[in-house]
Write a protein that holds these residues in place. Structure first.
Motif, PDB file in Angstrom:
ATOM      1  N   HIS A   1       0.797  -0.701  -0.199  1.00 52.34           N
ATOM      2  CA  HIS A   1      -0.102  -0.047   0.221  1.00 52.34           C
ATOM      3  C   HIS A   1       1.392   1.269  -0.155  1.00 52.34           C
ATOM      4  CE1 HIS A   1       0.543  -0.429   4.289  1.00 52.34           C
ATOM      5  NE2 HIS A   1       0.075   0.709   4.124  1.00 52.34           N
ATOM      6  N   LEU A   2       2.038   1.563   0.174  1.00 50.07           N
ATOM      7  CA  LEU A   2       2.835   2.063   0.537  1.00 50.07           C
ATOM      8  C   LEU A   2       3.586   2.669  -0.992  1.00 50.07           C
ATOM      9  CD1 LEU A   2       5.021   1.092   3.381  1.00 50.07           C
ATOM     10  CD2 LEU A   2       3.483   3.577   3.146  1.00 50.07           C
ATOM     11  N   LEU A   3       3.153   1.670  -2.466  1.00 48.12           N
ATOM     12  CA  LEU A   3       3.047   2.123  -3.431  1.00 48.12           C
ATOM     13  C   LEU A   3       2.402   2.372  -4.475  1.00 48.12           C
ATOM     14  CD1 LEU A   3       5.499  -0.871  -4.491  1.00 48.12           C
ATOM     15  CD2 LEU A   3       6.285   0.932  -2.878  1.00 48.12           C
ATOM     16  N   ASP A   4       1.224   2.893  -3.354  1.00 52.26           N
ATOM     17  CA  ASP A   4      -0.007   2.941  -4.092  1.00 52.26           C
ATOM     18  C   ASP A   4       0.210   4.167  -5.198  1.00 52.26           C
ATOM     19  OD1 ASP A   4      -2.806   1.847  -5.172  1.00 52.26           O
ATOM     20  OD2 ASP A   4      -2.981   3.958  -4.055  1.00 52.26           O
ATOM     21  N   SER A   5       0.841   5.355  -4.000  1.00 50.89           N
ATOM     22  CA  SER A   5       0.155   6.819  -4.311  1.00 50.89           C
ATOM     23  C   SER A   5       0.753   7.079  -5.526  1.00 50.89           C
ATOM     24  CB  SER A   5       0.427   7.662  -3.174  1.00 50.89           C
ATOM     25  OG  SER A   5      -0.259   7.407  -2.351  1.00 50.89           O
TER      26      SER A   5
ATOM     27  N   TYR B   1      -4.190   1.876  -2.466  1.00 45.91           N
ATOM     28  CA  TYR B   1      -5.107   3.016  -1.320  1.00 45.91           C
ATOM     29  C   TYR B   1      -5.756   2.036   0.365  1.00 45.91           C
ATOM     30  CZ  TYR B   1      -9.652   3.679  -3.261  1.00 45.91           C
ATOM     31  OH  TYR B   1     -10.817   3.341  -3.582  1.00 45.91           O
TER      32      TYR B   1
ATOM     33  N   THR C   1      -5.757   0.792   3.146  1.00 46.49           N
ATOM     34  CA  THR C   1      -4.551  -0.266   4.777  1.00 46.49           C
ATOM     35  C   THR C   1      -5.212  -0.881   5.707  1.00 46.49           C
ATOM     36  OG1 THR C   1      -5.602   1.562   6.160  1.00 46.49           O
ATOM     37  CG2 THR C   1      -3.571   2.568   4.273  1.00 46.49           C
TER      38      THR C   1
END
Lengths: 620, 620
Positions: free
Chosen positions: B466-470, B506, B508
């Motif tokens: 989820h830290l890569l979604d943006s 996004y 979490t």
């Protein structure tokens, strides 16, 4: 640093643990958390009970004393410090290491069967109580609330609870009267069918009543509780503080404008019986809001059927979104703060070659320059002033025994901020007064790229801060570097420098979406152990952004830097910057020059102005 | 599309709700979730109970029937479809709209006092039961488990539960024997002091035993349960399926190599009494692992003191990290899949101008080309083949009444994939057969930038998806655009095309950190309502990355695309691409040409090869 001698203290504490004056039967273990009754991040000397009993004075740690053992849990930041401050009556429990047991597991392993574990219910949060109690119960023990604090019972020279003079803030600072804040709060309560709200966080109470105190270092708050109903406002505070005519007038204590805005005042200690009285009169459908981080003691006064725990109170949310007056104040505070820092850096540049500047004297000088600015109240946190390897210690604070001299050979990191009546600041700059190494420049530039990536990000309304965290890391990641802290925290307005409910972190805590008017820090870093530390921190304001397609009218946001202090060009490897990033740096420096340069000129601080002009030359 | 006539069905169901044959007293409401007893994403016809009772056949929805009312909750994807498929006995509850009550609130508002709400405990997950039960209890009602499914009681022509032939997979496909998987599982159980493990997810059971079935469309699984102890393996499955000598041999049913690897087989339905028997013999310290998403029925067989619910089972985690054999198989599958898609696009280019190609016929042709490839088993999900405005419907699936003709004037989006014995594919390409508009190209290019930002990201070991979604959204965000779905999901190896526990979103949810060997999709998109849809999806493999400073030996990861299908250059506005992004596109196309070109040549598919070579010209 020599350890505190605790043998006699522990003997007295264990005596108290066996004394049925405090609890109906002897208790076999006693937990000493580090917080106060308001779950404050910074605490007053009278609340430093964990420090008193074990000697360790770091910001985080929990002590547990049994009949045979005494152990203290803290995290990696403090392993060295704790081991130096505690004598050998104490076992240091290094949190985060695999072999370290949790408090629950350790208790279960050392306690005799069917033990009672005591804790002061005022300084343990309701959610923590629940977890600890569950674990102990499942092993046949029980967690019990000991109403008198046993540390206080053995602490003969315990300081008084501070009761500093209250400061009233008018509309020119707050933008909205406390009466209107109460009205907004009540409308939120009506919306959710809530009949009472209990506020326990000191910054929320200070914000609600447009009052400030100085009870806790760095935090302009005062010890108080408040309970708000639809027709009632009860404020619990040392009543002597309310004798000041200005305060009485501000709170309309003697002539309330409307009955529902009349404040009933009670002594600080009366919150417990008064909340009991409120709860005794509740109707079957009445609901009471209380933060789930409030103390176990107060939370449990509210019968479960009426209790509505919330992760963030409506005050916390309302306080986070600054109004136009507060934003204007924060901008002013940051301009003054930038003036002080420009002076500091110009002065350091001149003085360092003489060899007399240390981490401590540089920090003192920064405070001196800040104190010359209008409406200065004090620092907003202890200054992190660190040279070379000390810079790699993320929560470093210079002490006489660690104090290094600033030279032209090492990187200097200063993270500092102040409280002004119009706003709170928090800024970090990393500079070199000689020639930085290629590696130092490379790391600095990755950190700068991360800082810009967050600061210039455009994102849709409703985005949570944690979704932006990776932007701050992408450049470091690509090179195989990272930093082990979050990227940003909420900042109060002449209030706590750390506040919820928004932030920018890889930790997916339940942060609230970013909104225009929120103010957060943007502070990526890089730390090379034993060598240097880099951090670049601006305080930034969330502002609406004009994007080409505007998300089908959902609207979008970006950040506007409030901090206006030059970023040292000498530390940049400009070859690693894109055209866009260089444009950002140049535009930022143009604004620093325009806004802070104007103020420096007005204040006649010409040396600092010269420094500013030189440091804000465009890069190509 | 005409609605299903449900008046008589509802009358019969309400009769059953009052019939004490099914529950000891009448029930006032009955909940019909959409899942099966294994919480499968795709379900078999015999489990389509919600569709049977209300007519709505979308993938998500819950029906609730009371004595007076019948209501069905579904989300925004399905509002139109549900309103068309249900007659006016039903109220459509539009989830996500402010005015729509939750199922709990609605039940509480319509039920008479002290009601019983029934549900089949086999098709409600334990955690959902808990939430629903709590809400109902607090309002004076109760949630009750009705063992016989009441829909089945009135469904006279309900299809049989499928029992397709089992397929055994040897080491050349799986890389590790089922015996070794059991051993690894047991070592994890020992590590956590677990004595029994109950597996209920069909893909986990298929993976564990290196067996595949065809019980559910698109998912090569078979209906089964398994219970594994330290010396016992119990498999619950239609026993007729085990008469095949190949299967018996594979499972060593007649001559187990070691006693602890001997599989005891039981009928599928016996899982309940057998788990009861296992639990009756548990020692006081014995712990049983079961996924917290398993059915309420099975979960509650395990006494609470022995039950250890986990968000992801050790099989789910082990299955997600593909071994060298599986990775090799996935690569082969993707090359074959790319061959089929190159053929499709070359063919479409020729045929579309003739005006005879529709969304459905294009999807059929894609399946035909895929079916010519070695080890083809079937599709991995229903093909999304969409033209122009249909492309903006994210979960579109062409139906005769919506079927559009492909032309040179509209954007075409095809999201499709297949099951091969060596691997599972899932790829989306968006193309234009004429001249795309400036806006279409602009949007496509932002989506491409997002796709590349994820695919080329370097990040430290231990990073959660989820830290890569943006990263996938940054370019869209800057222009004021976004897409309302996650960026990627885990992909099985000749298993379900959607699998946990990793992903890129996004949301979490508790995703597990990415590890080398995991396989996920990378599929940002943009959807312009009423006009066009864009999505670019590759399946990518998590691989170790060599970064300059390697995170102090923590190590770093990046992605390697497994999908090797050209990305249409005609749709790109190359002026919006950076040098790095163009290099990525060129390197990707070079690899497509090298790997897939070689295979096209080997298979003698020269027209497709010509197309591939033309479509992979470097951009400048």
């Amino acid at each position: 640093m020599s350890p505190k001698i605790t043998g006699e203290l522990l003997r007295l504490l264990r005596q108290a643990m066996r004394n049925c004056k405090y609890f109906s039967e002897p208790i076999q273990a006693y937990i000493v958390p580090s917080g106060d009754a308001h779950q404050s991040e910074y605490i007053a000397p009278c609340d430093c009970r964990r420090e008193f009993i074990c000697g360790f004075n770091g910001s985080a740690g929990t002590a547990i004393i049994t009949e045979q053992h005494a152990a203290m849990w803290t995290d990696g930041r403090y392993f060295l410090q704790a081991s130096q401050q505690m004598d050998n009556n104490w076992t240091l429990m290094k949190m985060g290491l695999k072999e370290t047991p949790s408090q629950e597991d350790w208790l279960i392993s050392v306690l005799p069967e069917n033990s009672k574990v005591g804790v002061d219910p005022w300084i343990i949060a309701a959610d923590q109580w629940k977890n600890m109690s569950k674990a102990l119960t499942s092993a046949g023990h029980s967690l019990v609330a000991v109403q008198d604090n046993l540390i206080d019972a053995v602490w003969t020279d315990r300081p008084e609870r501070p009761s500093t003079q209250l400061r009233t803030l008018g509309l020119d600072y707050t933008g909205i009267s406390w009466q209107d804040k109460i009205t907004v709060l009540r409308s939120k309560m009506t919306e959710r069918k809530i009949t009472w709200f209990v506020a326990t966080a000191l910054d929320e109470i200070a914000w609600l009543f447009n009052l400030r105190g100085a009870d806790i270092n760095y935090n302009p708050v005062f010890f108080a509780y408040t309970i708000v109903g639809m027709n009632s406002i009860r404020l619990f505070v040392d009543l002597q503080r309310l004798s000041d005519p200005g305060v009485r007038d501000h709170l309309q204590l003697d002539s309330p404008s409307k009955p529902e805005l009349s404040i009933q005042t009670f002594p600080y200690e009366s919150v417990y019986p008064e909340l009991q009285a409120v709860c005794a009169a509740l109707g079957p459908k009445d609901k009471v809001w209380i933060c789930d981080k409030a103390s176990c003691a107060l939370t449990r006064v509210i019968p479960k059927v009426h209790r509505t725990p919330i992760p963030y109170t409506p005050l916390c949310l309302a306080k986070a979104v600054k109004n136009a007056t507060e934003i204007q104040g924060m901008k002013m505070a940051h301009i003054k703060d930038a003036v002080a820092l420009c002076e500091l850096f110009a002065w350091l540049e001149k003085e360092i070659p003489k060899g007399n500047i240390t981490e401590i004297s540089a920090a003192d000088k920064a405070e001196e320059f800040r104190s010359q600015q209008k409406h200065f109240v004090g620092l907003s946190f202890p200054t992190i002033s660190s040279v070379g390897p000390n810079g790699a210690i993320i929560h470093y604070r210079p002490l006489p025994e660690t104090n290094r001299t600033l030279t032209v050979n090492e990187v200097y990191l200063i993270d500092s901020g102040a409280q002004y009546i119009d706003g709170t600041t928090d800024v970090t700059r990393t500079v070199h007064f000689g020639t930085p190494s290629v590696f130092e420049k490379e790391c600095f530039t990755y950190v700068l790229k991360g800082h810009i990536a967050v600061s210039a990000a455009v994102f849709p309304n409703g985005t949570k801060g944690h979704l932006l965290d990776s932007f701050a890391r992408a450049a470091l990641w690509e090179a195989g570097l990272d930093y082990l802290h979050g990227t940003g925290h909420g900042v109060g307005c002449f209030l706590n420098v750390h506040e919820g409910p928004c932030g920018i972190s890889y930790k997916t805590f339940a942060d609230e979406p970013l909104e225009a008017g929120m103010i957060v820090s943007d502070e990526p870093g890089y730390y090379e152990d034993g060598s240097f530390g880099i951090r670049l921190e601006n305080v930034v304001l969330v502002v609406p952004s004009k994007s080409k397609y505007n998300y089908r009218n959902r609207g979008s946001l970006t950040f506007e830097p409030l901090t206006l202090v030059p970023i040292q060009v000498k530390m940049m490897n400009t070859e690693l910057l894109t055209k866009k990033e260089k444009d950002w740096v140049n535009e930022y420096h143009r604004k620093c020059r325009e806004v802070v340069g104007g103020e420096l000129e007005r204040q006649g601080r010409m040396e600092a102005l010269d420094w500013l002009i030189r440091e804000t030359q465009p890069i190509i």
